[in-house]
Design an enzyme around this catalytic site. Sequence first.
Site, PDB file in Angstrom:
ATOM      1  N   ARG A 141       0.803  -1.221   0.000  1.00 37.17           N
ATOM      2  CA  ARG A 141       0.000   0.000   0.000  1.00 37.17           C
ATOM      3  C   ARG A 141       0.835   1.270   0.000  1.00 37.17           C
ATOM      4  O   ARG A 141       0.370   2.340   0.410  1.00 37.17           O
ATOM      5  CB  ARG A 141      -0.968   0.011   1.175  1.00 37.17           C
ATOM      6  CG  ARG A 141      -1.979  -1.120   1.108  1.00 37.17           C
ATOM      7  CD  ARG A 141      -2.976  -1.014   2.227  1.00 37.17           C
ATOM      8  NE  ARG A 141      -3.931  -2.113   2.140  1.00 37.17           N
ATOM      9  CZ  ARG A 141      -4.879  -2.328   3.037  1.00 37.17           C
ATOM     10  NH1 ARG A 141      -5.003  -1.518   4.087  1.00 37.17           N
ATOM     11  NH2 ARG A 141      -5.718  -3.347   2.884  1.00 37.17           N
ATOM     12  N   LYS A 163       3.569  11.090 -11.424  1.00 40.22           N
ATOM     13  CA  LYS A 163       2.814  10.194 -12.296  1.00 40.22           C
ATOM     14  C   LYS A 163       3.581   8.888 -12.441  1.00 40.22           C
ATOM     15  O   LYS A 163       4.760   8.886 -12.796  1.00 40.22           O
ATOM     16  CB  LYS A 163       2.618  10.809 -13.686  1.00 40.22           C
ATOM     17  CG  LYS A 163       1.628  11.950 -13.740  1.00 40.22           C
ATOM     18  CD  LYS A 163       1.447  12.411 -15.202  1.00 40.22           C
ATOM     19  CE  LYS A 163       0.487  13.555 -15.318  1.00 40.22           C
ATOM     20  NZ  LYS A 163       0.311  14.010 -16.720  1.00 40.22           N
ATOM     21  N   GLU A 205      11.547  19.116 -24.061  1.00 37.96           N
ATOM     22  CA  GLU A 205      10.770  19.472 -22.886  1.00 37.96           C
ATOM     23  C   GLU A 205      11.280  20.745 -22.238  1.00 37.96           C
ATOM     24  O   GLU A 205      10.507  21.563 -21.726  1.00 37.96           O
ATOM     25  CB  GLU A 205      10.803  18.320 -21.861  1.00 37.96           C
ATOM     26  CG  GLU A 205      10.077  17.060 -22.311  1.00 37.96           C
ATOM     27  CD  GLU A 205       8.559  17.233 -22.330  1.00 37.96           C
ATOM     28  OE1 GLU A 205       8.052  18.164 -21.663  1.00 37.96           O
ATOM     29  OE2 GLU A 205       7.888  16.451 -23.014  1.00 37.96           O
ATOM     30  N   LYS A 266       7.986  23.049 -13.657  1.00 34.77           N
ATOM     31  CA  LYS A 266       7.111  21.894 -13.505  1.00 34.77           C
ATOM     32  C   LYS A 266       6.771  21.671 -12.031  1.00 34.77           C
ATOM     33  O   LYS A 266       5.628  21.322 -11.694  1.00 34.77           O
ATOM     34  CB  LYS A 266       7.748  20.644 -14.102  1.00 34.77           C
ATOM     35  CG  LYS A 266       6.802  19.462 -14.054  1.00 34.77           C
ATOM     36  CD  LYS A 266       7.143  18.353 -15.005  1.00 34.77           C
ATOM     37  CE  LYS A 266       6.061  17.282 -15.013  1.00 34.77           C
ATOM     38  NZ  LYS A 266       6.357  16.155 -15.919  1.00 34.77           N
ATOM     39  N   GLU A 276      -3.771  17.435 -12.049  1.00 33.93           N
ATOM     40  CA  GLU A 276      -4.016  17.843 -13.443  1.00 33.93           C
ATOM     41  C   GLU A 276      -5.483  18.209 -13.683  1.00 33.93           C
ATOM     42  O   GLU A 276      -6.138  17.717 -14.598  1.00 33.93           O
ATOM     43  CB  GLU A 276      -3.604  16.731 -14.422  1.00 33.93           C
ATOM     44  CG  GLU A 276      -3.376  17.241 -15.837  1.00 33.93           C
ATOM     45  CD  GLU A 276      -2.661  16.244 -16.741  1.00 33.93           C
ATOM     46  OE1 GLU A 276      -2.665  16.457 -17.952  1.00 33.93           O
ATOM     47  OE2 GLU A 276      -2.092  15.259 -16.226  1.00 33.93           O
ATOM     48  N   ARG A 280      -1.950  22.293 -14.552  1.00 33.26           N
ATOM     49  CA  ARG A 280      -0.955  21.296 -14.958  1.00 33.26           C
ATOM     50  C   ARG A 280      -1.088  20.934 -16.430  1.00 33.26           C
ATOM     51  O   ARG A 280      -0.154  20.450 -17.058  1.00 33.26           O
ATOM     52  CB  ARG A 280      -1.074  20.045 -14.085  1.00 33.26           C
ATOM     53  CG  ARG A 280       0.073  19.070 -14.286  1.00 33.26           C
ATOM     54  CD  ARG A 280       0.158  18.042 -13.197  1.00 33.26           C
ATOM     55  NE  ARG A 280       1.232  17.105 -13.423  1.00 33.26           N
ATOM     56  CZ  ARG A 280       1.588  16.137 -12.575  1.00 33.26           C
ATOM     57  NH1 ARG A 280       0.930  15.982 -11.439  1.00 33.26           N
ATOM     58  NH2 ARG A 280       2.591  15.328 -12.862  1.00 33.26           N
ATOM     59  N   ASN A 284       1.302  20.297 -21.122  1.00 30.02           N
ATOM     60  CA  ASN A 284       1.027  19.500 -22.317  1.00 30.02           C
ATOM     61  C   ASN A 284       1.211  20.294 -23.610  1.00 30.02           C
ATOM     62  O   ASN A 284       0.820  19.826 -24.676  1.00 30.02           O
ATOM     63  CB  ASN A 284      -0.408  18.951 -22.262  1.00 30.02           C
ATOM     64  CG  ASN A 284      -0.560  17.875 -21.208  1.00 30.02           C
ATOM     65  OD1 ASN A 284       0.327  17.044 -21.028  1.00 30.02           O
ATOM     66  ND2 ASN A 284      -1.673  17.912 -20.493  1.00 30.02           N
ATOM     67  N   HIS A 287       2.133  18.509 -26.665  1.00 31.49           N
ATOM     68  CA  HIS A 287       1.884  17.090 -26.454  1.00 31.49           C
ATOM     69  C   HIS A 287       0.590  16.605 -27.096  1.00 31.49           C
ATOM     70  O   HIS A 287       0.495  15.438 -27.475  1.00 31.49           O
ATOM     71  CB  HIS A 287       1.859  16.773 -24.959  1.00 31.49           C
ATOM     72  CG  HIS A 287       3.211  16.787 -24.325  1.00 31.49           C
ATOM     73  ND1 HIS A 287       4.006  17.923 -24.300  1.00 31.49           N
ATOM     74  CD2 HIS A 287       3.935  15.815 -23.701  1.00 31.49           C
ATOM     75  CE1 HIS A 287       5.143  17.646 -23.665  1.00 31.49           C
ATOM     76  NE2 HIS A 287       5.122  16.380 -23.301  1.00 31.49           N
ATOM     77  N   HIS A 291       1.757  13.790 -29.192  1.00 30.52           N
ATOM     78  CA  HIS A 291       1.432  12.403 -28.842  1.00 30.52           C
ATOM     79  C   HIS A 291       0.748  11.688 -29.992  1.00 30.52           C
ATOM     80  O   HIS A 291       0.945  10.472 -30.197  1.00 30.52           O
ATOM     81  CB  HIS A 291       0.544  12.369 -27.600  1.00 30.52           C
ATOM     82  CG  HIS A 291       1.310  12.461 -26.319  1.00 30.52           C
ATOM     83  ND1 HIS A 291       0.715  12.632 -25.089  1.00 30.52           N
ATOM     84  CD2 HIS A 291       2.653  12.415 -26.073  1.00 30.52           C
ATOM     85  CE1 HIS A 291       1.624  12.675 -24.148  1.00 30.52           C
ATOM     86  NE2 HIS A 291       2.822  12.557 -24.718  1.00 30.52           N
ATOM     87  N   HIS A 303      10.009  10.489 -28.278  1.00 34.75           N
ATOM     88  CA  HIS A 303       8.957  11.332 -27.700  1.00 34.75           C
ATOM     89  C   HIS A 303       9.272  12.822 -27.899  1.00 34.75           C
ATOM     90  O   HIS A 303       8.417  13.594 -28.351  1.00 34.75           O
ATOM     91  CB  HIS A 303       8.835  11.015 -26.201  1.00 34.75           C
ATOM     92  CG  HIS A 303       7.986  11.984 -25.440  1.00 34.75           C
ATOM     93  ND1 HIS A 303       6.604  11.945 -25.453  1.00 34.75           N
ATOM     94  CD2 HIS A 303       8.324  13.042 -24.629  1.00 34.75           C
ATOM     95  CE1 HIS A 303       6.128  12.923 -24.700  1.00 34.75           C
ATOM     96  NE2 HIS A 303       7.143  13.598 -24.182  1.00 34.75           N
TER      97      HIS A 303
END
Length: 1577
Positions: A141, A163, A205, A266, A276, A280, A284, A287, A291, A303
């Site tokens: 946990r 994330k 980035e 960030k 997000e 946040r 992106n 992106h 993406h 990427h």
Amino acid sequence: MTRALKLAEVERIPILGTESIVCGFHLVDYIWTDIFSNLPAASTYVLITDTNLAKLYLSKYEESFQVAWAHHSQASAAVAAAPRLLTHVLPPGELSKSRATKSAIEDWMFSEKCTRDTMVLALGGGVIGDLVGYVAATFMRGVGFIQIPTSLLAMVDSSIGGKTAVDTPAGKNLVGSFWQPKRIYMDMAVLSTLPPREFSNGMAEVVKTAAIWDAAEFDVLEASSVEVRRAVLSSTQDADAGLTLATRSEEQKLLQRVIAASARVKAYVVTHDERESGMRGLLNFGHTIGHAIEAILSPQVLHGECVAVGCVLEAEVARRMGHLSEVGVARLVRCLRAYGLPTTMDDPLLRGLASSEQLAGVRPQRLMDIMGVDKKTVGTQKRLVVLKQLGATLELKPTNVSDALILEVLSAGVLVKPVNDDSAAATETVVVPPGSKSISNRALQLAALGKGVCRLRNLLHSDDTQVMMAALQAMGGCEFAWEDGGDTLVVTGGGGALHAPTAEVYLGNAGTAARFLTTTVNLISSGGDSTVLTGNARMKLRPCGPLVDALRANGCGIDYCEKEGSLPLRVSHSGGRGFPGGRIQLAASVSSQYVSSILLCAPYAQEPVRLELVGGKVISQPYIDMTLAMMAQFGCQVQRISETEYLIPLGAYTNPAEYVVESDASSATYPLAFAAITGRQCTVPNIGSASLQGDARFAVDVLRPMGCTVEQTATSTTVRGPPRGQLLALGDIDMEPMTDAFLTASVLAAVAPGNGGVTRIRGIANQHVKECDRIQAMCTELARFGVTATNHADGIDVHARPFNELASATPSVHCYDDHRVAMSFSVLACLAPGGAELRERRCVGKTWPQWWDVLARDLGAPIAGAEPQEEEHVEAEASGVASPSVVVVGMRGAGKSTLSKAAASALGLAFVDMDEYLEQQVGQTIPEIIASEGGWAAFRAHESRLLAQALTKDFATGAIIACGGGVVEAPENRALLQRHMAGSGAVICLTPNMDQVADFLSQDKTRPAYAAGDARDVYERRKPLYSEASNYEILVDKSLPGAWPRIEQEFVRLAAFALGRDCNRVDLAHPSYFVSLTAKDVGEYLANDRLAAVTAGAHAVELRADLLAAIDEDDSLARVHWQFALLRHATPLPVVFTVRTVAQGGAFRGTDAQRMALLHAALRWGAEYVDVEVDAHAAALYAARRNTLVIASHHDPTGRQLRWAQCEFATEILQRARACGDIVKLISFANQWSDNIDCLEFVKRHHSPATPLIALNMGYAGQMSRVLCPVLTPVTHPLLAARAAPGQISVQQINVARATAGLLPARKMALCGTPVQQSPGPAMHNAAFSALGLPHVYGLCETAEASGLAELFADPEFGGASITIPLKQSVIPLLAHLTPAARRIGAVNTVIPTVVGGKSVLVGDNTDYLGMVGCLRRAQVAAFPKASALVVGAGGTSRAALYALYTLGVGSVTIYNRTAQRAEELVAEFSELFVSLVSVSDLAAVGSPDYVVGTIPACELVYPDSLFVKGGVALDMAYKPRWTPLLEAAKRHGWSVVSGIDVLIEQGIHQMEKWTHLTAPTKIMAEAAYAKYNANN
């Protein structure tokens, strides 16, 4: 003894309330010390990494763990038991990021008795961090977690924010959680082990983050790319460099600053929006689209590379919405490129990584579909981060953007619809074009070479200027910084101190940069031994030869890396060669940029430069004047010694504190033209009469004469157009001072029907060699709108149509990667009924990247994205000019390259050798590829990929592409060629004589040899494949008459026919005839000019295939092809190909399938006409006809069924024939003479020029129907052994009958001038009239004054005149029109009465040059484009000689004349027509030309032997005596000779044909002329 700890000095960054992010160099000892001292104690530390990183770092972490714990335990009295360090190593890559791997790690941890006080460390990139973080989040946990990112991308992106996730079969990162790490350790030292591409991957980035958040950090990134890259990619001798501030280099400090700044942003965003829900989403940026691209191109494209492209596209969306300036987009692009990242889908970086199939899959709608299921999408709304400036966003969250707008930006093309004619027309629009490309590039180079700081304002932000800036930075010549939010570029000049760049300098398609830098790189004084300048495929076709020649002659070391005369170039810096300076001679008749290139660099040469411009009229003088004015503004005063000579002193430029770049005058023409074409008003506030640019005259010199209201001050221009449809044609206009604006003028001229409706633009020869052949491009693309335009050497003629009569469909316009083509046609689209699809939206980035935004937002044009279909690029034939490239296939050794080069030169197309193209793209020779591990399979894979790239992208239009012999082996290649053909593209197959090919291959050592006999076996295997993959075919056999020169001519004819350039069709406005050959072998007609005699008076020749010998045998197709080729080599007349069955009155007894196979083969062979009987098979032939015209026939040999009067069958068969034919031919049989009258009445009812009808009766009684037939009457000739049909008569008989019936009035022709009494002209022409049964008479009109011609010209029976001295110039005022040839030559030798608008007018022509062309073509010894020629004399005849050589395509010509000034005047006037045109005062200095043309009266001029070293042709226009000194000298050396009497006869043949519209009886005319000549001499 325990070693000392090496504790780094670090920077901490807060996130979520704690300083958890730690940045520094060499952090291993610091990491363990910090963990032991400042984080909750753990019993077990689990370090998980992958096999690649384990080799580099695992032992260091294990050793440091022990050392750090030892120091920690010694320093603290209350230390628990020593913890354990467990390590687990995984396979690298995305496949490890799975639920199975996660379970395996957890099971392993359970087996190792890990408990809830375990701390898990992730040592690796994004895959390790995401996976291990998810393990930590769920194990018992949740246990402690530490990120140690080892890639730049992981440091600034995935490691921050908590994330964690694994991939599933349904997609990436779909199962995971938010789990914040206790620490994120960013050890910058590990970045030195990254491959350069991985470093760039992470910098995407970093740049993205600065772009959305911090303008100051973006400035740092933009200005410091070299230093940042050096900090990572350069090795250091000190293993601990950077550990402390004292040992940290400036580059390392800078690197830590930019990474920490990105991490800080960030961290701030995550702190304020951990889950997000809003802010946040700003992270992106790039992106959402990136993406979607990544989903298609991964794993080949990384990427960060996908995100970089996404950033640019999303910035363009912001620009299109009106929130972000073009400056912001351009700076973003430049910054990303500086870190080695792609910025467009067409970027060479991506093309080198992804397959052509993958890239083809990146379609706008597919990207939209992928974005629709992206996690960032809410409902059906796409959410993008919209920038309002660099460093700030429109909202503190993503913004909803319409699908239509995103699609518009993503699309390769753009659809422009017509602008409504409404009340908006009353409003005034103000448009500010971007800075001038010409001035921007000059200012950049001047400021970079200068001393001091210069602030450049209003600089153009475009592809071209970005290329120039990147190149100057790569050479270390200056420093750039930005002020005022990017509106001002601060240039710190380097004073001319340049060093060699570390890589090739890639210039894309930036012609100005390429030419300027060709000289600049010679100033490099340090660094490597050489510099390579290269560009894209289009750039490699653009010429730079004259500039390179001049620099080489000056001592610069420049070599061509590929094709002679074009980039890439290698410039040597060894031996201190530099730029010597001194006297430089430069041919400046092709491009003024050559001149400016040398001028700009001249102050830094080793000696003062004296620049002399040679080779004829200098092109685009205003641009040279611009360069001189700007050099003066930067402190260099150039002395202009004469019109063509400049003296440039040595020195260095002194940078002014500020320089404001004037707006681009060429770009300003588009909004002004929009006002003109739509009837609206537009003001350009910063272009006026005081402009440095020639194109600023466009409004006054072009728009005002077209009917616009123009107001121009020194600094502004306002234009209001007339009511729609009321523009006036310009007539004749010289646009040499503003050549780039001719495209804008052309589209306006297309819809300017007033004032005669024809605009003839001249003075633009340099536009043939711009980004594309712009003149040809305009002709081709205007045709798509239904507008006819004619391509000239130095101009274009545009024939206007009312705008509401333009093509109603939406044409798909090719832009040829040329910004000016795209913007010009976008203006025309605003008025055209169907608008237009512009296929290459992004090419405007060269000068006005935001043009589409301006057109839509400011000018109000409705636009949308468009994704052009591949096949649409070939549907354009309205002007007879087809745009797609021609592909040539066939066996190696058949002559593909040689013939393709000849056709490319003759037709003004680019030549592409696919083998050479493949070697350039792959970087290996074909033998090297085949010898490699991949072998033939690798070669074929490259071949397929690059054929697709060439046909659909690099050379889709405007080229002739010669393929390798085995290209048809691959099914995908055949499918590609079939798609090319399906869209009306041409693929020509060479059918060889395999004995000749085998002989060649036995000697060819450039490719792997065939084994004995293998070549024939290979050919037999490939024959059906060649047939499947081609739609035209030509027989290449050196045993054919005329051998190779005639094969070349026939190939050029076929290529022109396939393109629709010259379909060689009969003019049906006059009575016309085709002679029907009846021999079993065409060879019977070849001896003694028998075929020329048989075809006299005819306009075409019919090959009756059914009458040929052995027509029914198995190899009949090959036999007929040989007969067809014989005929082609023997006559230039159009061919009517016919196969008539016995039932149709012919001799063919084969099956219908065999008959149709022959007829379809005739289409492949390029027959101009194919005659087919109206039956069940005719429709299929008609559908397949391409540029061949189908004559749909019906024959009734009895005359019982097909009757002309009151016959339902006649009407029915006529309609059936028109459904499957371009021309209808109905043949009946006359049972009585009155059937001819019935036939005539039928013709009157149903024939028109638009629906031609051949209708006649066979039989003796039907002969009168042949006399009365309006077009394409089949005829015979007395020399033929038999008639092809009963009642067939000759042209002579028809003309006699027509004259007797009053249908052919007698005309008077005459030779005018003095002296004329001894001329063979009357004998020659009267013999021709008699032979053809014409009632005309040719006499003499001796006069020395043009006024003496008035009575002759006014005579109602006047039929034409030959003009000789002294009237060739003085006759011109008596004429209504001159042909282009007569106008160029400046003399008339032929007067032709012509009916225009129902009124007879006199047209002046010049056939002297045609006489020379015909004679030289028959005597040809060398391919004309490769040949050199000498013209002796500089009088009037020499002008015709020069025009003849230009017509033949001769590129290099020398003029000799005793009076040098007259020769130099000719050079100045005609130089634009030739690659090289020079004059000499000594024949011995000429060398050995291939052709010598004498144009002076016979005299005792001595011709040196050096002229005749190699074989050639001598032609002398003097014919008294017949053997002139030139011909005598040439004959002694074994040359072919052409006498003046031969040229006189040839030009007379052309005169006779122009007067009578009949093919001349050449043999009879020659015999009569020689008889008269010999009698007089």
